[in-house]
Design a protein around this motif. Structure first.
Motif: not given
Length: 333
Positions: A197-220
């Motif tokens: 469960v802890i590993s899954l939690g960190w993994s979900f947070l990782s995907w949010l950060c990766y998505g934030l990267q794409i969002w920053v570039l795409a908004v631009r």
């Protein structure tokens, strides 16, 4: 025979050769598209690309914590800096064809820290499965925002299998059987649900950060700031999962870029801007891999120097040997 293989894999020449080879292949992959990447960097801007890099660094760090949670659950609570060095240097192996190289590299590096190879291998394999499962879940939630991902729906067929495999009783039984067939020492302790469960939690947070990267570039380049965020998160997670399942492609090959362009293209008004986002994302991710591996190595060496400086004082006070020297990597199973 296995002892000879372990000795060869654990040698300094092989370790340094592995790092040099993976860095060379990663640099070659970027250089072949450098003209396009340079143009797209100019389109997006260095400041926005730097923000995307920070998001990827956060994503990689949380991915490492996901892996470390499993290693702790299996009985090896290594310090964060040590875990980071093992994980990030091993991850450079993803630039080699095949998904096995990061696992083998992490097993050999961790063996020098008294972690049995079977334990490290299990943690590394499970980290990939957890990342795949959490990525698919993220994509399922965000898929309605993509407006064109139905042609990739076959990827979701892996989700039920992954859920079943991560159930602790099935997981421990399955790996127990594999270790028995391979005539390897069984795990010292089973993996509990809490670590998963802890590993899954960190993994979900990782995907949010990766998505934030794409969002920053795409908004631009014209993506909406509101609906663009779930679109970006779902797009990258789905693209990574599709690339991961094509195991012969190093680090997802061009699969990730193809999916990102297909999903972002309609929102950005054409595939040109979507391709710019995909290529800059690839370059930023490669840079982050090198930065994390280098930073983790520096931090680990700094901690070793501090420990070496403290050890003589502690030994003088207690009269005991506190060096805690790790065994040769070939002796760790």
């Amino acid at each position: 025979m296995m002892a000879l293989v372990s000795k060869v894999l654990g040698s300094r020449a092989v370790k340094y050769g592995f790092v040099v080879l993976t860095l060379a292949l990663g640099a070659y992959a970027v250089s072949t598209r450098w003209t396009d990447i340079h143009h797209d960097l100019g389109l997006i801007g260095l400041r926005w690309s730097a923000l995307a890099l920070l998001a990827v660094l956060a994503a990689l760090f949380t991915s490492m914590l996901s892996w470390r949670a499993l290693l702790v659950g299996l009985g090896s609570p290594l310090p964060v800096t040590t875990s980071a060095r093992i994980f990030f240097i091993g991850q450079l192996g993803k630039y080699l064809p095949g998904a096995v190289w990061p696992i083998l590299a992490q097993m050999e590096i961790a063996a020098a820290h008294k972690v049995p190879r079977t334990r490290t291998g299990l943690a590394s394999v499970l980290t990939m499965l957890i990342a795949l499962l959490s990525g698919l879940i993220i994509a399922v939630v965000a898929l309605p925002f993509t407006g064109g991902g139905n042609q990739y729906a076959w990827v979701f067929l892996a989700a039920p299998v992954l859920v079943a495999c991560l159930y602790p009783k099935i997981l421990n039984w399955g790996f127990g059987r594999l270790l028995k067939l391979a005539r390897r020492t069984p795990l010292d302790q089973p993996l509990g649900g809490r670590a998963i469960v802890i590993s899954l939690g960190w993994s979900f947070l990782s995907w949010l950060c990766y998505g934030l990267q794409i969002w920053v570039l795409a908004v631009r380049v014209g993506a909406p700031t509101g609906t663009g965020l779930p679109l970006a998160i779902g797009t990258f997670a789905f693209a990574w999962c599709a690339g991961f399942l094509v195991i012969f492609a190093p680090a997802g090959g061009a699969i990730r870029e193809v999916v990102i362009v297909a999903m972002l293209g309609p929102t950005l008004g054409g595939n040109g801007k979507a391709l710019a986002v995909a290529l800059v994302s690839r370059a930023v991710t490669a840079a982050a891999d090198v930065i994390t591996a280098g930073a983790a190595t520096i931090a680990h060496r700094r901690d070793k120097k501090k420990a070496a400086a403290i050890a003589p004082d502690a030994e003088a006070i207690t009269g005991e040997d506190t060096s805690g020297a790790a065994p040769n990597a070939a002796t760790a199973r």
